[in-house]
Design an enzyme around this catalytic site. Structure first.
Site, PDB file in Angstrom:
ATOM      1  N   HIS A   1      -2.202   6.762   4.580  1.00  0.00           N
ATOM      2  CA  HIS A   1      -1.171   5.731   4.777  1.00  0.00           C
ATOM      3  C   HIS A   1       0.214   6.190   4.316  1.00  0.00           C
ATOM      4  O   HIS A   1       1.003   5.394   3.806  1.00  0.00           O
ATOM      5  CB  HIS A   1      -1.575   4.433   4.047  1.00  0.00           C
ATOM      6  CG  HIS A   1      -0.930   3.207   4.649  1.00  0.00           C
ATOM      7  ND1 HIS A   1      -0.968   1.969   4.036  1.00  0.00           N
ATOM      8  CD2 HIS A   1      -0.227   3.034   5.796  1.00  0.00           C
ATOM      9  CE1 HIS A   1      -0.327   1.097   4.771  1.00  0.00           C
ATOM     10  NE2 HIS A   1       0.130   1.715   5.854  1.00  0.00           N
TER      11      HIS A   1
ATOM     12  N   CYS B   1       0.799  -1.229   0.000  1.00  0.00           N
ATOM     13  CA  CYS B   1       0.000   0.000   0.000  1.00  0.00           C
ATOM     14  C   CYS B   1       0.833   1.282   0.000  1.00  0.00           C
ATOM     15  O   CYS B   1       0.764   2.072  -0.943  1.00  0.00           O
ATOM     16  CB  CYS B   1      -0.917   0.009   1.219  1.00  0.00           C
ATOM     17  SG  CYS B   1      -1.976  -1.438   1.371  1.00  0.00           S
TER      18      CYS B   1
END
Length: 630
Positions: free
Chosen positions: A143, A87
């Site tokens: 993130h 990610c």
């Protein structure tokens, strides 16, 4: 001038003379979305399945994505498009146009309790688009670092951002870390009371996107909306039946795939609702829509017939679902129902958005880009300037040296405080590069990248009948594949093509030691900061870390190893009106201050200094900008 610069100049000139209007940009991300979990890839010939093998069926079911299929048919499908296998690394490439080996974000992910983020020296897409006249907004997963407020999206070019900062959260309960920031260069509110709990993720994100489109945006400027959906990342939680009735939509499907199918179809429905919102507001005709995954599928996902899954450099981890739909107007149109097999990578989005769509420039505005402006490839099916993709190449230098599975010699935390456990070292072994049709894979350990014996990744409940997986064996620690002919990575060509092997291993070795290659920042800062639970908004918020003496903002590539001791001030050094005042007035005025953090709730500025614990030269610093004490 090189070919890339000439192409950039041509496209900019063409854009400026053809029209001064700029297209709206809708950038949609699906999380952990498998290659064969979109309708148009299932049981069909594709870049990953040239033989047209059956890829799903039986108890695995067929994912229902009618809206995504229709949008893809109205645009260009990318069949040789690559992302990073995790990610944070991929999202960093979206934002910076630079590989992990140049940003330090990857191969590992950023955990929410770790004291680093995308380096302060990096320029992000929203900053460039805002400079080009766009109104920039974001919704969904971030993130990319939380220990310092300036790692947050409102300090990285977004005029507003509503979403969660960590890598995952519950699909129904959002209060713990849902941030809402509506002013650029200002802190984001934590625990927003307007965010309703017990609401499914896609519904919440649609609501926040609607707020952007109807209330927050500047209607005199083109809109850039970064929409990072949670689906279909774990935890695997089915949507409510009013969105998708999984028993009716996915009958006779294994339980894991039934829940997963509901999540896929909820994503599909939400994307269509965003399209309808744009149509109602008169935006759709002039909108370019990009749809992309951030990595391959995992768990109940389906990457078949590709090998491996999310996390690994095998094709199942890095070959991504993506399509681009151009404007209905003459602003930035694209052909309909076409495919592109030219190499593309997630680093290409920055120059493609900024130069190709916005008609602006990246020259002298970023660090050296790894991405290429691919608009001409999309619009005219021209040849691409991209010849190589760096999937992952760990830095090989005196700064990267495994001393055990739990830590590395670069890990600053336990060096300074014995109570801190070691850093994450995922990705420190194994790696891969692609040069035109050939892919070189270096074997890694079971706890790192590309372990031996990785199988293909069919979904649970499906047993292939027209193809048998041939699991390749490494030779002297290497695999060599012709990906065009063998996208399933079955046939290791190391023995058959020794010259090609030598060519690619030479390139790999040069990248390992190149001056611009940096260590993964997780190997330096990937430990739990003792202050990671001390936040202005209370224990439920994720950052910033109040009183942290480790937060690396602005010093990500400073002197480290066993040579620096960080000395905290012990108490807040002063009050400050803003993070900028804390940095410039209080920390900047002191020759000793190398680390600082600002508590926006109490307006207190914490400062720390560094000192050498042993005599050494500053050659111990990594390459790139760094502030060496002493």
């Amino acid at each position: 001038m090189n070919t890339k610069a000439l192409l950039c100049a041509f496209l900019m000139a063409a854009s400026a003379t053809a029209t001064q209007q700029q297209a709206h940009i809708l950038f949609v991300i699906a999380d952990d979305y498998g290659w064969n979990d979109i309708g148009y890839h299932q049981n069909a010939v594709s870049g990953a399945n040239p033989h047209g093998w059956q890829t799903t069926g039986g108890d695995a079911g067929f994912m229902k994505t009618p809206n995504l299929d229709a949008l893809a048919a109205e645009g260009v499908k990318l069949e040789s498009y690559y992302v990073q296998p995790l990610c944070s690394p991929t999202r960093s490439t979206f934002m910076t146009g630079r590989y992990p080996l140049h940003t330090g974000i990857g191969p590992d992910v950023i955990e929410v309790h770790e004291p680093y983020g995308v380096p302060a020296r990096e320029t992000m897409v929203p900053q460039l688009l805002r400079d080009a006249g766009y109104d920039t907004h974001g919704v969904g997963k971030w993130h990319l670092g939380v220990c310092d407020e300036r790692y947050y999206p409102t300090y990285r070019g977004f005029n507003s951002y509503s979403g969660y900062m960590a890598g995952a959260e519950d699909y129904y309960h959002h209060g713990a870390d849902w941030r809402n920031g509506t002013v650029a260069e200002q802190p984001m509110q934590c625990g927003d009371p307007t965010i309703v709990d017990d609401i499914y993720s896609t519904t919440l994100m649609l609501s926040e996107a609607t707020r952007v489109v109807k209330q927050l945006r500047d209607k005199t400027r083109p809109l850039y909306l970064y929409l990072a959906f949670q689906n279909v990342h774990n935890p695997y939680e089915a949507p409510p039946s009013n969105i998708v009735n999984i028993n009716e939509t996915y009958p006779n499907v294994t339980s894991a795939r039934q829940v997963y199918g509901g999540m896929v179809t909820a994503l599909d429905t939400a994307v269509q609702q965003i399209v309808e919102l744009y149509q109602e507001e008169g935006l759709w005709e002039d909108t370019v829509m990009i749809f992309t995954t951030d990595n391959g599928g995992i768990g109940p996902g389906n990457n078949y017939p590709l090998r491996g899954q999310k996390v690994l450099d095998w094709e199942g981890g890095v070959r991504g679902v993506s399509f681009v739909r151009g404007t209905d107007s003459a602003v930035a149109p694209l052909p309909r129902n076409e495919t592109r097999n030219q190499l593309m990578h997630s680093t290409d989005w920055l120059p493609t958005l900024v130069e190709g769509i916005a008609g602006s420039t990246t020259e002298n505005k970023t660090l050296p880009l790894d991405g290429f402006n691919q608009w001409s490839v999309l619009a005219n099916n021209t040849a691409t300037d991209r010849k190589m993709i760096i999937h992952n190449v760990p830095a090989k230098s005196k700064y990267v040296n495994i001393t055990g599975q739990a830590s590395t010699s670069t890990c600053i935390g336990p060096t300074l405080e014995s109570s801190i456990e070691g850093c994450h070292v995922f990705g420190i072994t194994g790696g891969a590069i692609r040069v035109e049709e050939f892919k070189l894979v270096k074997v890694g350990t079971e706890s790192s990248n590309n372990p031996v014996g990785t199988p293909q990744w069919p979904p649970s409940g499906f047993k292939p009948t027209d193809h048998v997986d041939v699991v390749p064996k490494p030779e002297n620690g290497w695999y060599l594949f012709n990906i065009t002919a063998d996208p399933s990575e079955q046939y290791n060509l190391v023995s058959q093509l020794p010259q090609k092997l030598q060519e690619l291993t030479n390139i790999y070795a040069e990248l390992e030691t190149d001056e611009a290659t940096v260590p993964c920042l997780s190997w330096i800062w990937g430990f739990t900061d003792p202050n990671s639970n001390s936040h202005p908004g209370g224990s439920k918020c994720m950052g910033p870390f109040v009183g942290s003496k480790f937060c690396a903002y602005g010093n990500e590539f400073g002197c480290f190893l066993h040579l620096v001791t960080i000395v905290p001030s012990g108490s807040p050094s002063a009050t400050a009106a803003s993070a900028a005042e804390c940095q410039i007035t209080h920390c900047g005025a002191s020759s000793d201050c190398n680390y600082w953090t600002f508590d926006s709730s109490t307006k207190m500025c914490f400062t720390s200094s560094t000192r050498l614990s042993v005599d050494t030269e500053c050659e111990t610093c990594t390459s790139g900008p760094s502030r060496c004490p002493g």
